[in-house]
Design a protein around this motif. Structure first.
Motif, PDB file in Angstrom:
ATOM      1  N   LYS B  29       0.832  -1.212   0.000  1.00  0.00           N
ATOM      2  CA  LYS B  29       0.000   0.000   0.000  1.00  0.00           C
ATOM      3  C   LYS B  29       0.858   1.249   0.000  1.00  0.00           C
ATOM      4  N   ARG B  30       1.918   1.150   0.755  1.00  0.00           N
ATOM      5  CA  ARG B  30       2.802   2.306   0.843  1.00  0.00           C
ATOM      6  C   ARG B  30       3.430   2.596  -0.509  1.00  0.00           C
ATOM      7  N   ARG B  31       3.792   1.556  -1.186  1.00  0.00           N
ATOM      8  CA  ARG B  31       4.432   1.772  -2.496  1.00  0.00           C
ATOM      9  C   ARG B  31       3.448   2.337  -3.506  1.00  0.00           C
ATOM     10  N   ILE B  32       2.232   1.834  -3.446  1.00  0.00           N
ATOM     11  CA  ILE B  32       1.229   2.364  -4.374  1.00  0.00           C
ATOM     12  C   ILE B  32       0.958   3.827  -4.075  1.00  0.00           C
ATOM     13  N   ARG B  33       0.851   4.111  -2.789  1.00  0.00           N
ATOM     14  CA  ARG B  33       0.577   5.502  -2.402  1.00  0.00           C
ATOM     15  C   ARG B  33       1.698   6.409  -2.869  1.00  0.00           C
ATOM     16  N   ALA B  34       2.928   5.936  -2.654  1.00  0.00           N
ATOM     17  CA  ALA B  34       4.083   6.743  -3.075  1.00  0.00           C
ATOM     18  C   ALA B  34       4.073   6.957  -4.580  1.00  0.00           C
ATOM     19  N   ALA B  35       3.751   5.870  -5.299  1.00  0.00           N
ATOM     20  CA  ALA B  35       3.747   5.987  -6.763  1.00  0.00           C
ATOM     21  C   ALA B  35       2.678   6.975  -7.219  1.00  0.00           C
ATOM     22  N   LEU B  36       1.530   6.901  -6.561  1.00  0.00           N
ATOM     23  CA  LEU B  36       0.444   7.808  -6.952  1.00  0.00           C
ATOM     24  C   LEU B  36       0.797   9.257  -6.670  1.00  0.00           C
ATOM     25  N   GLU B  37       1.426   9.456  -5.517  1.00  0.00           N
ATOM     26  CA  GLU B  37       1.745  10.839  -5.169  1.00  0.00           C
ATOM     27  C   GLU B  37       2.776  11.418  -6.116  1.00  0.00           C
ATOM     28  N   GLU B  38       3.757  10.609  -6.458  1.00  0.00           N
ATOM     29  CA  GLU B  38       4.820  11.137  -7.324  1.00  0.00           C
ATOM     30  C   GLU B  38       4.422  11.151  -8.780  1.00  0.00           C
ATOM     31  N   GLY B  39       3.369  10.470  -9.100  1.00  0.00           N
ATOM     32  CA  GLY B  39       2.942  10.450 -10.497  1.00  0.00           C
ATOM     33  C   GLY B  39       3.680   9.409 -11.312  1.00  0.00           C
TER      34      GLY B  39
END
Lengths: 568, 293
Positions: B29-39
């Motif tokens: 989840k953390r990785r997905i969130r990070a990916a989403l935030e950074e685009g």
């Protein structure tokens, strides 16, 4: 002490006593003048007692008692001058008939007790000293001493133990002692002196001066060849009596072995220094030159039966050896030492080594508790415990001060409280007059309920609805798990009721159960043509037609599926 | 009460068993969130689960984002209520040991000392549970020198076994008048150099023995880790000349602790799982730093 105890017993009347057999050793008069009459009386009394029939002692007799008292008084008075504390605490033994045996005995004890350890020490000293040469015949008192000495020290000690007359033997010992000291060679005299005097200050149970001197001498011998000293010792020993002499010589025998074997040089060292003595030439030394070789060969078999002969050979060979060694150069001496060491090491390596050198050793292979004495070397994989020094404390305090200055503590923190209740939704009441009329509001509600007008659903509502449904499902599951009486599925309120009823029917007055307003018309139930046949009623043509129709429909719906691949 | 305890323990073990997969899920989840935030594009291995996980991410709030670990489980309610400690010794304590335990009683606020007598450990733990005691501390000795400390967190919590070294008690110091009385305010804590996971665990165990202090408290208790040996120091400070100057006065006993075991049950549970056991006989023991760099 047998006799004195018998005396004590005999003194008291009315006691049964079993006298021990008395060894009679003749009384020796002391150097100091005694009351001769009293002495004669005492001696007479003693003689009387010794000659008395032992059976007489069984029954109490007055004259024996008197004799015993007189005898003990005589002995006491002769012993009194020898006591360590001069004048003695009790000059004469009080032997009135009034005195009890216990009292007389305690008087004797008063004198005798301090003397005993002194005497024992003298005896031990005598035993340890190597027996000296023949003391010159000086006094008849000493002649006795000579005789005793020749018998051997053991018998001498026996005599001492079995003494009847304390003062007599005491006297002998003292005289012997002095003579020994006079007659001994230099070293031994020194040793005796050290025994007597030097030991007082320095000796304790670990350090013995004579052991020290022995050790030093041994060391010196090894260093310097020890020709001079050894010769002297041998000279002393040549006068020894057989038993001790043999032992010592055989010991030296073994020491000498190595040197003998490796003796290459054959120095006829007559002019080997100024250590030539009369005895070498005129006592046994004249065999030296002739028998040297034989002697050396004999030496190799070192447990000889012909003790005396070997002893002679030993003695002369030792002398010869010494002379040879004095003539050796330093290199040769070192070589000899090296050879000795090599021999030693070879002997040691032939023996089984100690358990610490043996590699893997289990507990059964080593002596009990031996691992406790040895300092075993382990590799410690643990870092050692920290020693708290000033610097450590200082560094800790530095760190603490820094933290305090920053107010950076690692305390337990109060937790953020989870809201137990949902926050109250404050609905703000809008107090302005609504723009829309009441009829319009009702219209909107109706339209929503009837599904005519689309409800303005926002995203949050959808999410909320979804959350609501999820939560209800969970609650249902929890209820099922936790309650014994399971509550059935709750009615979900947003179940839409299909109103398949004309509007007219909705206004029916009759109760729902009775009225047939909800009833559906037949055509609303079933659409289609009349003749519906079941499977069983069909004819075969009918069945075929049905199947064909079905296939046509299936083919139409699955037209786009690719053809099955043919297996190659 | 017995069934409740059993159930709680089962829950605890179950949640511990879930901890692993939960951590993995959290990572994803953390990785997905990070990916989403950074685009950036979502990593390929997560594409299948991305849809479901995205919905979960949206539903999460900041409380639920952090995965629950067992540590938090045991000490979750610890911060809500103040810790209550019971101090006792091994059987037949010597006089120096009883003195030491009395000193420890003053060191830990909210603590009680109890004579050991002939009680069995299981009895003690039972009575502690019924009196709502949060921590049980046992002190052991060798010929008068205190040499062992066992800290057991009570509902079901972890037990830490320490060895004591270089113990200096207040009784040893001759000039006791100079030291004065020991302040009994809730102390501030300094836990220095607990950087590994086991170090953090030990830090929480030690930390939760103390209640929440007032900000202006003048009493400091230090647990400093040097080379896997934890130094305990107890100071009282003053700021005589303004805020910059600090005057430290050492008060109270001082000793070194050496952790040798952490078990995931209470003291009486012999078969409890070991979280950490010291292994000093392995070849790499010298190089290992279990509590912190």
């Amino acid at each position: 002490m047998g006799m004195t105890s018998a005396l004590a017993a005999a003194v008291s009347t009315g006691r049964q006593v079993f006298p021990s057999p008395c060894h009679s050793v003749m009384v020796m008069d002391l150097d100091e003048p005694l009351d001769t009459a009293a002495a004669e009386k005492g001696e007479a009394a003693l003689r009387r007692l010794s000659e008395a029939d032992p059976a007489l002692f069984l029954s109490p007799s007055a004259d024996l008692a008197a004799a015993a008292r007189a005898a003990s008084q005589h002995i006491y008075s002769s012993l009194a001058p020898l006591s360590l504390a001069q004048p003695p605490p009790l000059p004469t033994l009080l032997t009135d008939p009034a005195f009890d045996a216990e009292q007389i005995w305690s008087q004797i004890e008063l004198l005798a007790r301090p003397l005993l350890p002194h005497l024992r020490r003298q005896l031990r000293r005598l035993e340890q000293q190597p027996p000296s040469q023949q003391p010159p015949v000086a006094t008849p008192a000493v002649a006795e001493g000579e005789l005793l000495e020749e018998d051997g020290e053991s018998s001498e000690s026996e005599e001492l133990k079995n003494e009847e007359e304390l003062e007599g033997t005491e006297d002998e010992k003292e005289s012997e002692g002095t003579q020994d000291e006079e007659e001994m060679g230099d070293e031994e005299e020194e040793e005796a002196e050290l025994d007597g005097r030097g030991g007082n200050g320095v000796e304790d149970k670990f350090l013995k001066i004579d052991e020290l001197t022995e050790f030093l001498e041994k060391g010196e011998e090894e260093e310097y060849g020890g020709g001079a000293k050894r010769r002297e010792k041998k000279a002393a020993k040549n006068w020894m009596v057989e038993s001790d002499g043999e032992d010592d010589d055989e010991d030296e025998d073994e020491d000498q072995l190595d040197l003998e074997d490796f003796e290459d040089d054959d120095e006829e060292g007559e002019a080997g220094g100024g250590d030539i003595r009369y005895k070498d030439f005129f006592e046994k030394g004249h065999h030296k030159q002739v028998k040297k070789r034989d002697g050396s060969i004999k030496k190799v078999q070192f447990k000889d039966d012909q003790a005396h002969e070997s002893e002679l050979d030993d003695s002369e060979n030792d002398d010869g050896n010494d002379e040879q060694e004095q003539g050796l150069s330093t290199h040769e001496k070192e070589r000899l030492k090296m050879r000795a060491k090599i021999e030693q090491m070879e002997k040691a390596s032939l023996e089984p080594s100690t358990w610490t050198m043996q590699g893997e050793v289990t507990a059964s292979k080593r002596p009990k508790n031996s691992a406790l004495e040895v300092d075993l070397d382990f590799e410690h994989n643990v870092r050692p415990a920290p020693v708290i020094t000033e610097e450590v404390t200082a560094s800790l305090e530095e760190m603490i001060k820094k933290r305090i200055a920053e107010s950076h503590f690692d305390d337990v923190e109060k937790p953020t409280m989870l809201p137990s209740k949902a926050p109250k939704e404050h609905k703000e009441l809008d107090e302005t007059k609504s723009k829309r009329g009441l009829a319009e509001l009702y219209e909107d509600d109706y339209a929503q309920k009837a599904g005519i007008a689309p409800a303005p659903l926002s995203i949050s509502d959808e999410l909320k609805k979804e959350a609501n449904t999820l939560f209800k499902r969970i609650c249902l599951k929890l209820d099922a798990l936790s309650h014994f009486h399971f509550a059935p599925k709750p009615v979900i309120e947003d179940m839409s009721v299909q109103a398949n009823v004309p509007a007219l029917a909705m206004e029916e007055i009759a109760p729902v159960a009775v009225s047939d307003a909800a009833m559906l018309a037949p055509e609303e139930i079933f659409e289609g043509k009349g003749d519906v046949k079941e499977e069983g009623e069909l004819t075969q043509a009918e069945r075929k037609r049905r199947r064909a129709n079905k296939k046509r429909r299936y083919a139409a719906s699955h037209k786009e599926r690719p053809a099955k691949l043919q297996k190659d | 009460m017995l069934r409740r305890n059993i159930r709680q323990r089962r829950e605890y073990l179950y949640s511990k068993s879930l901890e692993g997969p939960q951590r993995a899920l959290f990572e994803k989840k953390r990785r997905i969130r990070a990916a989403l935030e950074e685009g950036k594009p979502i990593p390929t291995e997560l594409r299948n689960e991305e849809h479901d996980l995205r919905r979960q991410i949206d539903l999460e709030d900041h409380e639920r984002q952090v995965p629950k670990s067992i540590v938090d489980n045991e000490y979750a309610t610890a911060t809500v209520r103040e810790p209550k400690i019971l101090l006792t010794t091994s059987r037949n304590p010597s006089a120096p040991l009883t003195q030491f335990v009395k000193e420890l009683k003053v060191v830990f606020p909210n603590s009680q000392r109890m004579n050991r007598g002939g009680q069995v450990i299981s009895e003690i733990v039972e009575s502690c549970r019924s009196h709502d005691i949060t921590d049980l501390i046992l002190v052991h000795e060798h010929r008068g020198q205190p040499d062992g400390l066992i800290v057991s967190h009570l509902p079901h919590g972890p037990t830490a076994y320490f060895g004591l070294l270089n113990v200096v008690t207040r009784h040893d110091i001759k000039d006791r008048k100079a030291m004065g009385k020991m302040s009994e305010a809730y102390p501030h804590l300094i836990l220095d150099n607990f950087s590994t996971q086991i170090g953090e665990r030990t830090a929480t165990i030690l930390k939760h023995l103390f209640p929440v202090p007032k900000p202006d408290s003048k009493r400091i208790i230090t647990f400093a880790n040097r080379d896997d040996y934890i130094s305990f120091r107890h100071h009282v400070y003053e700021k005589p000349g303004g805020p910059k100057s600090i005057d430290l006065k050492e008060v109270g006993p001082r000793f070194e602790l050496r952790l040798y075991q952490i078990k995931l049950g209470t003291v009486e549970q012999n078969e409890a799982q070991s979280e950490f056991v010291l292994r000093p006989y392995i070849n790499a023991a010298k190089k290992q730093k279990t509590l912190g760099a």
